[in-house]
Design a protein around this motif. Sequence first.
Motif, mmCIF file in Angstrom:
data_model
loop_
_atom_site.group_PDB
_atom_site.id
_atom_site.type_symbol
_atom_site.label_atom_id
_atom_site.label_comp_id
_atom_site.label_asym_id
_atom_site.label_seq_id
_atom_site.Cartn_x
_atom_site.Cartn_y
_atom_site.Cartn_z
ATOM 1 N N GLY A 381 64.040 45.740 33.184
ATOM 2 C CA GLY A 381 64.371 46.483 31.970
ATOM 3 C C GLY A 381 65.267 45.709 31.019
ATOM 4 O O GLY A 381 64.993 45.640 29.818
ATOM 5 N N PRO A 382 66.371 45.082 31.524
ATOM 6 C CA PRO A 382 67.256 44.332 30.618
ATOM 7 C C PRO A 382 66.556 43.182 29.879
ATOM 8 O O PRO A 382 66.885 42.899 28.735
ATOM 9 C CB PRO A 382 68.336 43.786 31.564
ATOM 10 C CG PRO A 382 68.363 44.739 32.702
ATOM 11 C CD PRO A 382 66.952 45.206 32.877
ATOM 12 N N ASP A 385 64.351 44.709 27.298
ATOM 13 C CA ASP A 385 65.231 45.235 26.260
ATOM 14 C C ASP A 385 65.460 44.213 25.142
ATOM 15 O O ASP A 385 65.799 44.581 24.024
ATOM 16 C CB ASP A 385 66.568 45.616 26.913
ATOM 17 C CG ASP A 385 67.313 46.655 26.113
ATOM 18 O OD1 ASP A 385 66.663 47.354 25.317
ATOM 19 O OD2 ASP A 385 68.536 46.758 26.276
ATOM 20 N N ARG A 386 65.302 42.948 25.461
ATOM 21 C CA ARG A 386 65.544 41.878 24.485
ATOM 22 C C ARG A 386 64.265 41.452 23.762
ATOM 23 O O ARG A 386 64.268 40.492 23.011
ATOM 24 C CB ARG A 386 66.184 40.679 25.194
ATOM 25 C CG ARG A 386 67.630 40.947 25.614
ATOM 26 C CD ARG A 386 68.105 40.002 26.694
ATOM 27 N NE ARG A 386 69.526 40.145 26.974
ATOM 28 C CZ ARG A 386 70.075 41.101 27.719
ATOM 29 N NH1 ARG A 386 69.306 42.029 28.264
ATOM 30 N NH2 ARG A 386 71.366 41.155 27.924
ATOM 31 N N SER A 469 61.143 55.351 24.962
ATOM 32 C CA SER A 469 62.460 55.326 25.599
ATOM 33 C C SER A 469 63.556 55.130 24.556
ATOM 34 O O SER A 469 63.299 54.757 23.411
ATOM 35 C CB SER A 469 62.520 54.192 26.625
ATOM 36 O OG SER A 469 62.437 52.957 25.945
ATOM 37 N N ARG A 471 65.653 52.782 24.444
ATOM 38 C CA ARG A 471 65.780 51.384 24.016
ATOM 39 C C ARG A 471 64.862 51.055 22.835
ATOM 40 O O ARG A 471 65.076 50.092 22.123
ATOM 41 C CB ARG A 471 65.499 50.428 25.181
ATOM 42 C CG ARG A 471 64.036 50.292 25.586
ATOM 43 C CD ARG A 471 63.786 49.031 26.406
ATOM 44 N NE ARG A 471 64.346 49.107 27.729
ATOM 45 C CZ ARG A 471 63.645 49.390 28.833
ATOM 46 N NH1 ARG A 471 62.357 49.653 28.753
ATOM 47 N NH2 ARG A 471 64.227 49.421 30.001
ATOM 48 N N ARG A 475 65.041 48.987 18.314
ATOM 49 C CA ARG A 475 64.011 47.957 18.120
ATOM 50 C C ARG A 475 63.059 48.356 16.985
ATOM 51 O O ARG A 475 62.672 47.522 16.175
ATOM 52 C CB ARG A 475 63.216 47.757 19.419
ATOM 53 C CG ARG A 475 64.055 47.318 20.608
ATOM 54 C CD ARG A 475 64.528 45.876 20.452
ATOM 55 N NE ARG A 475 65.284 45.412 21.588
ATOM 56 C CZ ARG A 475 66.592 45.201 21.609
ATOM 57 N NH1 ARG A 475 67.306 45.457 20.542
ATOM 58 N NH2 ARG A 475 67.196 44.742 22.671
ATOM 59 N N ASP A 507 56.849 50.714 26.013
ATOM 60 C CA ASP A 507 57.802 51.820 26.132
ATOM 61 C C ASP A 507 57.102 53.154 26.300
ATOM 62 O O ASP A 507 57.723 54.164 26.577
ATOM 63 C CB ASP A 507 58.704 51.891 24.890
ATOM 64 C CG ASP A 507 59.837 50.886 24.989
ATOM 65 O OD1 ASP A 507 60.327 50.688 26.100
ATOM 66 O OD2 ASP A 507 60.202 50.311 23.962
#
Length: 513
Positions: A381-382, A385-386, A469, A471, A475, A507
């Motif tokens: 996930g991290p 996330d980028r 999501s 996140r 974005r 997502d």
Amino acid sequence: MLTKVYGSAVFGVEATTITVEVNVDKGVGYHLVGLPDNAIRESNYRIAAALQNNGYKIPGKKLILNMSPADLRKEGSAYDLTLAMGILIATEQIQERNPLSDFIIMGELSLDGNLQPIRGALPIAIKAKEEGFKGIILPNQNAKEAAIVEGLDVYGIDNIKEVIDYFNENIPLEKTIVDMEAEFYNHLEHPEYDFADVKGQESIKRCMEIAAAGGHNIILIGPPGSGKTMLAKRLPSVLPPMTLQESLETTKIHSVAGRTMEKGGIMTSRPFRSPHHTISDVALVGGGQYPQPGEISLAHNGVLFLDELPEFKRGVLEVMRQPLEDREVTISRAKFTVTYPSSFMLVASMNPSPGGYFNDPDAPVMSSPAEMQRYLSKISGPLLDRIDIHIEVTPVPFEKLSEERRGEASVVIRERVTNARKIQSKRFSDFENIHYNAQMGVKQIRQFCKLDEDSLGLLKTAMEKLNLSARAYDRILKVARTIADLEASERINGNHISEAIQYRSLDRDGWFG
């Protein structure tokens, strides 16, 4: 007699001037001190053969050679010429008709006296200019690269005899001059990979244009043969041309890694690096016993393409998280720390399942939902996330493949991208480390991505219906800001939001839950 000759050592992407002191005393012996590594210790054999084959010799006296500063470790074979010239002048075999103190002298010797190329010629030349040296003498293969530095006389030589004749008999050396403008703009109009060659895939090209305009990381999801690699290879051709400063930064890294010889001097086009999925974490981010730049630093100011992202070892992908945020990577050792820049665009591609196809009953290879979930869960996930943009790539139908009409050329797309980047540069002129939309933090998003009531309602509905999501929220705003910039629109409207929502495939419910 004591003689001083000047060389240079490269640590990270910066050079440090090294003073080689040669002292001749009574007795016999050859003593090399100042923390040299094995390659430098072996230099006396290369120097002895090279001098003998050119009518000179290492005399049978006591020679003490000190490489100062003595507490700094020196490595590599680039000091052969420096040491040889110090020995010749200290033992009075040749005269110093031109002052040695005006020059940095570097080069690896062959046994016949010919010179082999060295690493780090550009950082060495930059340091020589900073410290007031008049010129630099180095192998011919490195001369073009070093000649990028203005205000420094660069002499490329093929054999030690040319240097001896210059100092002993004042026979002039030929100066290397580079036409920077011609070098810099030669490749801009004719990229090797052009979007005009891509048949169909108009929506993906549009997506790549948005990614280039805002510096957004992007992931392409699609079955084998749908054109993911072909599209990724063409992304550097639509990125804005490198500035001279960016070009020098990139060339320095490639110079340290010994990769500029085949390019012949300054790097004028943005790098494209595509490491294999078996790569180790050290090879990706840099390191080793004597640290070298990794793939993420070699991709600085360019594109890093990770093909088949889930096939990479999870630990390898995780070490990229910090460099993706900080845009530099720091490698720490017990005695020193090296920092390499790593500001790159990440482009990743992946199949949607281990078999390579979507959950399609007509697909040649089927994967169960559990297998698909296990495959996709390899990407954390991290890391996801980028990545701002996720897009599904579908195979091109035959009608499109057989069309004679060429697509839009990269040069045309690049012009729109460059105009959008100019808008962003102006917007972020007050922020030190922010240059384009992808680098925006929460504070900048709130300041520059304000929505009207209709757009906010559209985004709310989309997030609820598509199960996007949390996140995805920031974005989508970043990407919408870039789409607005491409249209030179000051405000983000509903069309920009609705297009940005399409670029968040992973997502949605059913991919990562």
